[in-house]
Design a protein around this motif. Sequence first.
Motif, PDB file in Angstrom:
ATOM      1  N   THR A 213       0.825  -1.208   0.000  1.00  0.00           N
ATOM      2  CA  THR A 213       0.000   0.000   0.000  1.00  0.00           C
ATOM      3  C   THR A 213       0.857   1.255   0.000  1.00  0.00           C
ATOM      4  O   THR A 213       1.978   1.253   0.508  1.00  0.00           O
ATOM      5  N   PRO A 214       0.325   2.351  -0.544  1.00  0.00           N
ATOM      6  CA  PRO A 214       1.061   3.612  -0.537  1.00  0.00           C
ATOM      7  C   PRO A 214       0.929   4.328   0.806  1.00  0.00           C
ATOM      8  O   PRO A 214       0.343   3.788   1.744  1.00  0.00           O
ATOM      9  N   GLY A 215       1.438   5.538   0.894  1.00  0.00           N
ATOM     10  CA  GLY A 215       1.429   6.291   2.148  1.00  0.00           C
ATOM     11  C   GLY A 215       0.080   6.896   2.474  1.00  0.00           C
ATOM     12  O   GLY A 215      -0.927   6.663   1.801  1.00  0.00           O
ATOM     13  N   LEU A 216       0.087   7.728   3.530  1.00  0.00           N
ATOM     14  CA  LEU A 216      -1.145   8.266   4.103  1.00  0.00           C
ATOM     15  C   LEU A 216      -1.984   9.027   3.082  1.00  0.00           C
ATOM     16  O   LEU A 216      -3.191   8.842   3.006  1.00  0.00           O
ATOM     17  N   ASN A 217      -1.361   9.876   2.276  1.00  0.00           N
ATOM     18  CA  ASN A 217      -2.115  10.700   1.349  1.00  0.00           C
ATOM     19  C   ASN A 217      -2.896   9.849   0.348  1.00  0.00           C
ATOM     20  O   ASN A 217      -4.062  10.107   0.057  1.00  0.00           O
ATOM     21  N   ALA A 218      -2.232   8.795  -0.170  1.00  0.00           N
ATOM     22  CA  ALA A 218      -2.895   7.932  -1.153  1.00  0.00           C
ATOM     23  C   ALA A 218      -3.929   7.033  -0.502  1.00  0.00           C
ATOM     24  O   ALA A 218      -4.989   6.769  -1.071  1.00  0.00           O
ATOM     25  N   ILE A 219      -3.643   6.542   0.717  1.00  0.00           N
ATOM     26  CA  ILE A 219      -4.607   5.679   1.413  1.00  0.00           C
ATOM     27  C   ILE A 219      -5.891   6.439   1.698  1.00  0.00           C
ATOM     28  O   ILE A 219      -6.995   5.962   1.477  1.00  0.00           O
ATOM     29  N   GLY A 220      -5.743   7.690   2.180  1.00  0.00           N
ATOM     30  CA  GLY A 220      -6.907   8.477   2.547  1.00  0.00           C
ATOM     31  C   GLY A 220      -7.817   8.770   1.376  1.00  0.00           C
ATOM     32  O   GLY A 220      -9.020   9.005   1.551  1.00  0.00           O
ATOM     33  N   ALA A 221      -7.269   8.771   0.166  1.00  0.00           N
ATOM     34  CA  ALA A 221      -8.078   9.069  -1.016  1.00  0.00           C
ATOM     35  C   ALA A 221      -8.856   7.859  -1.505  1.00  0.00           C
ATOM     36  O   ALA A 221      -9.659   7.985  -2.426  1.00  0.00           O
ATOM     37  N   GLU A 222      -8.638   6.688  -0.938  1.00  0.00           N
ATOM     38  CA  GLU A 222      -9.271   5.450  -1.407  1.00  0.00           C
ATOM     39  C   GLU A 222      -9.914   4.732  -0.222  1.00  0.00           C
ATOM     40  O   GLU A 222      -9.327   3.834   0.378  1.00  0.00           O
ATOM     41  N   PRO A 223     -11.136   5.148   0.181  1.00  0.00           N
ATOM     42  CA  PRO A 223     -11.775   4.522   1.344  1.00  0.00           C
ATOM     43  C   PRO A 223     -11.881   3.003   1.236  1.00  0.00           C
ATOM     44  O   PRO A 223     -11.804   2.296   2.225  1.00  0.00           O
ATOM     45  N   GLU A 224     -12.070   2.502   0.005  1.00  0.00           N
ATOM     46  CA  GLU A 224     -12.241   1.054  -0.183  1.00  0.00           C
ATOM     47  C   GLU A 224     -11.026   0.284   0.300  1.00  0.00           C
ATOM     48  O   GLU A 224     -11.136  -0.833   0.796  1.00  0.00           O
ATOM     49  N   LEU A 225      -9.846   0.907   0.184  1.00  0.00           N
ATOM     50  CA  LEU A 225      -8.621   0.252   0.640  1.00  0.00           C
ATOM     51  C   LEU A 225      -8.661   0.057   2.149  1.00  0.00           C
ATOM     52  O   LEU A 225      -8.324  -1.008   2.677  1.00  0.00           O
ATOM     53  N   THR A 226      -9.096   1.097   2.866  1.00  0.00           N
ATOM     54  CA  THR A 226      -9.100   1.061   4.322  1.00  0.00           C
ATOM     55  C   THR A 226     -10.211   0.196   4.889  1.00  0.00           C
ATOM     56  O   THR A 226     -10.000  -0.555   5.835  1.00  0.00           O
ATOM     57  N   VAL A 227     -11.407   0.312   4.341  1.00  0.00           N
ATOM     58  CA  VAL A 227     -12.546  -0.372   4.947  1.00  0.00           C
ATOM     59  C   VAL A 227     -12.866  -1.703   4.294  1.00  0.00           C
ATOM     60  O   VAL A 227     -13.785  -2.394   4.717  1.00  0.00           O
ATOM     61  N   SER A 228     -12.095  -2.082   3.264  1.00  0.00           N
ATOM     62  CA  SER A 228     -12.383  -3.347   2.594  1.00  0.00           C
ATOM     63  C   SER A 228     -11.142  -4.219   2.441  1.00  0.00           C
ATOM     64  O   SER A 228     -11.064  -5.310   2.992  1.00  0.00           O
ATOM     65  N   LEU A 229     -10.146  -3.734   1.679  1.00  0.00           N
ATOM     66  CA  LEU A 229      -8.991  -4.587   1.371  1.00  0.00           C
ATOM     67  C   LEU A 229      -8.147  -4.899   2.594  1.00  0.00           C
ATOM     68  O   LEU A 229      -7.869  -6.059   2.890  1.00  0.00           O
ATOM     69  N   ILE A 230      -7.696  -3.856   3.310  1.00  0.00           N
ATOM     70  CA  ILE A 230      -6.792  -4.085   4.443  1.00  0.00           C
ATOM     71  C   ILE A 230      -7.445  -4.920   5.547  1.00  0.00           C
ATOM     72  O   ILE A 230      -6.828  -5.866   6.058  1.00  0.00           O
ATOM     73  N   PRO A 231      -8.712  -4.639   5.946  1.00  0.00           N
ATOM     74  CA  PRO A 231      -9.316  -5.462   7.004  1.00  0.00           C
ATOM     75  C   PRO A 231      -9.452  -6.941   6.651  1.00  0.00           C
ATOM     76  O   PRO A 231      -9.538  -7.784   7.540  1.00  0.00           O
ATOM     77  N   GLN A 232      -9.469  -7.268   5.348  1.00  0.00           N
ATOM     78  CA  GLN A 232      -9.624  -8.669   4.970  1.00  0.00           C
ATOM     79  C   GLN A 232      -8.293  -9.407   4.867  1.00  0.00           C
ATOM     80  O   GLN A 232      -8.268 -10.609   4.633  1.00  0.00           O
ATOM     81  N   ALA A 233      -7.181  -8.676   5.054  1.00  0.00           N
ATOM     82  CA  ALA A 233      -5.868  -9.331   5.040  1.00  0.00           C
ATOM     83  C   ALA A 233      -5.727 -10.209   6.271  1.00  0.00           C
ATOM     84  O   ALA A 233      -6.214  -9.883   7.357  1.00  0.00           O
ATOM     85  N   HIS A 234      -5.055 -11.353   6.103  1.00  0.00           N
ATOM     86  CA  HIS A 234      -4.852 -12.264   7.231  1.00  0.00           C
ATOM     87  C   HIS A 234      -3.790 -11.742   8.191  1.00  0.00           C
ATOM     88  O   HIS A 234      -3.744 -12.138   9.350  1.00  0.00           O
ATOM     89  N   ALA A 235      -2.921 -10.888   7.695  1.00  0.00           N
ATOM     90  CA  ALA A 235      -1.932 -10.238   8.555  1.00  0.00           C
ATOM     91  C   ALA A 235      -1.603  -8.880   7.963  1.00  0.00           C
ATOM     92  O   ALA A 235      -1.592  -8.705   6.750  1.00  0.00           O
ATOM     93  N   VAL A 236      -1.356  -7.906   8.840  1.00  0.00           N
ATOM     94  CA  VAL A 236      -0.951  -6.575   8.417  1.00  0.00           C
ATOM     95  C   VAL A 236       0.408  -6.285   9.036  1.00  0.00           C
ATOM     96  O   VAL A 236       0.590  -6.389  10.251  1.00  0.00           O
ATOM     97  N   VAL A 237       1.370  -5.975   8.178  1.00  0.00           N
ATOM     98  CA  VAL A 237       2.713  -5.608   8.638  1.00  0.00           C
ATOM     99  C   VAL A 237       2.824  -4.089   8.528  1.00  0.00           C
ATOM    100  O   VAL A 237       2.789  -3.531   7.420  1.00  0.00           O
ATOM    101  N   PHE A 238       2.926  -3.426   9.682  1.00  0.00           N
ATOM    102  CA  PHE A 238       2.994  -1.964   9.734  1.00  0.00           C
ATOM    103  C   PHE A 238       4.445  -1.576   9.977  1.00  0.00           C
ATOM    104  O   PHE A 238       5.045  -1.964  10.980  1.00  0.00           O
ATOM    105  N   ILE A 239       5.009  -0.785   9.052  1.00  0.00           N
ATOM    106  CA  ILE A 239       6.441  -0.502   9.104  1.00  0.00           C
ATOM    107  C   ILE A 239       6.694   0.924   9.589  1.00  0.00           C
ATOM    108  O   ILE A 239       6.095   1.890   9.085  1.00  0.00           O
ATOM    109  N   LEU A 240       7.575   1.023  10.572  1.00  0.00           N
ATOM    110  CA  LEU A 240       8.029   2.304  11.099  1.00  0.00           C
ATOM    111  C   LEU A 240       9.516   2.450  10.802  1.00  0.00           C
ATOM    112  O   LEU A 240      10.199   1.468  10.503  1.00  0.00           O
TER     113      LEU A 240
END
Length: 656
Positions: A213-240
Amino acid sequence: MTRSFNQQFDQHGVWRRSFAKRLKWLSGWLAENELLDQAVAERLRELEAQMRTSKVMVAFVAEFSRGKSELINAIFFAGYGRRIMPASAGRTTMCPTELGYDAAHPPGLRLLPIETRLEPHSLIHWREEPLRWTDVPVDVENAEKLAEAMSKVAEVRWVPLAEARALGFWSDDAPDENPMPDDQGRVEIPRWRHAVLNMPHPLLEQGLVILDTPGLNAIGAEPELTVSLIPQAHAVVFILGADTGVTRSDLAIWREHLITEGDAGDTRIVVLNKIDTMWDTLSTPAQIDAQIERQRKGAAELLGVPLPQVLPVSAQKGLQAKIRRDAPLLQASRLPGLEAVLGEGLLGKRETMLRLAVDAGIAALRAEASRILHVRQRDFSEQALELQGLRGKNVSVIRHMRTRIEQEQSEFESSNVRILALRSVQGKLLREVYAVLGSTALKADMAHLAAALKRPGIKLSIRKIYGETFDSLRNNLREVQATTGEIQSMLHATFRQLNAEHGFTLQAPAEPDLMGFEQQLSQIEQSHVHYLGMSNLLKLAQADFCDKLVRALASRLRVVNEAAMTEVERWSKGAGAQLDAQLKERRRNFGRRLESVERIQGAAGNLDERLAEIAAHESGLTELQQRLNELTSLLTSNEAPAAPATASAVGVVSAA
């Protein structure tokens, strides 16, 4: 010694392929012995599809410049000896990118133009519109060519503010989040909305799907990514970034977009990347470790996750070490530790779920096939008793028996009127289920939600608005549950009557429990309400944002409703197939009884010979039951499969 994610996924793939082979053998054996009725065939199809289509999705999420694409390269693509995902300094992945494999399509990169955001359709809709995508062929054997193709996901356009605003990359209400215009007043935006790479990589062939996935600006422009694709992933790797810790934009992504539906458990993994920036020649190894540990604890506290789920790593050094086969550097990068957590947590959990589903499916399949064998066993026993009653009887008695069998057969066929009536009522009630959970009803619910969201003013009552919509959706499921209860009562009554009249062994399958789908609805509701916190609440004043949100929601709800309908349909088919199987066996039994009487009556075979044949068939049924148990047990074990015996080896008793 821990096994890497790749090694564990390989083992997972071996298990799935072995299962598919055993399932194919079982299917052939069942067909050869005429045990493959509709219910059993349906179970086989479900199991085969479950193993073939089961995917494991890992979503990688981060703000720009956290080394996300480099981490994907290090874990999955080091075997190419170079970077495949673009991972240079600055912004790289500009659009959400899925990496997977579907053998039905040639290898290639599909790119959806960013302009499709101006049209009122969801990503799910666009997946079915191949002509709107740009296709880029890829040579998966050529690392240079593959990397060149993947560089396209980093492509950008410079557009006027009006166009950026229309596409969702500029907000007058949140100026701090807007990109910096150039000297001509233009804004940089991604060229592509979504990318899908289809390639026969060993892990992708086994069902792995990677979501970059892209950064915050691109994620925020695509609600479907946040409320559909990412929640259905079996694991989420969040990188800092280990050098920056948790920044304000990192925290915004975590709180607003990495929504936890229920208990996330080990499905949220936080990676503290770039620990090599702390490798200081002026500090001792102990001091460096202490500094990394402080960053880990700080990240865990800020994000509210257990410390073991915050893993320090250097993706860049890990990739370098794998390419150079530098074992000490690989250990120093701590990449193996992350791979072990991914493999043991994600794959272990996924495989456990699959095995539980397999065990339940095989148990049901065995029960269906055993029921057919039991009916045959009972029919042979009844036929033997009937023939034994002919000892010493004259021709008129034998002729009378034939007449009685024909009369029984006629009465049996006339009872089909009740069965047809059952099926008619059952079909009518099922149509009601489809009407409640179908697309028309869902569109009506979504239209009401969209109208409520588009009312003027700030939507401070968002919880109430969503609550009313989801209460209606949950009531739909409860209405369906009541209908299935009505069908179940009817099945019980009719099956009891048929069992009493005809000696059947019909048993209504367990009624589907739709409570799990209600829970899924509540989790989706929680996701949306969480997403629409104060930071996104102002966006609801924009009609196009409301449309995108409702379309994203409809996509997820459609999946839930279709799964619920599939569950109801599977249950209904199970009852119908069981009835069909016993009707078929009973008709064949009438044929066998008449044939026996005719042979005795015509002196084509004496009574003792016929009784010996029936005894042999009964013995063959016992062998078939034993072989059924062996083959189904193999599917739930880790033993190497043995080739099944053919029908000729055990005797096909059904055709007797």
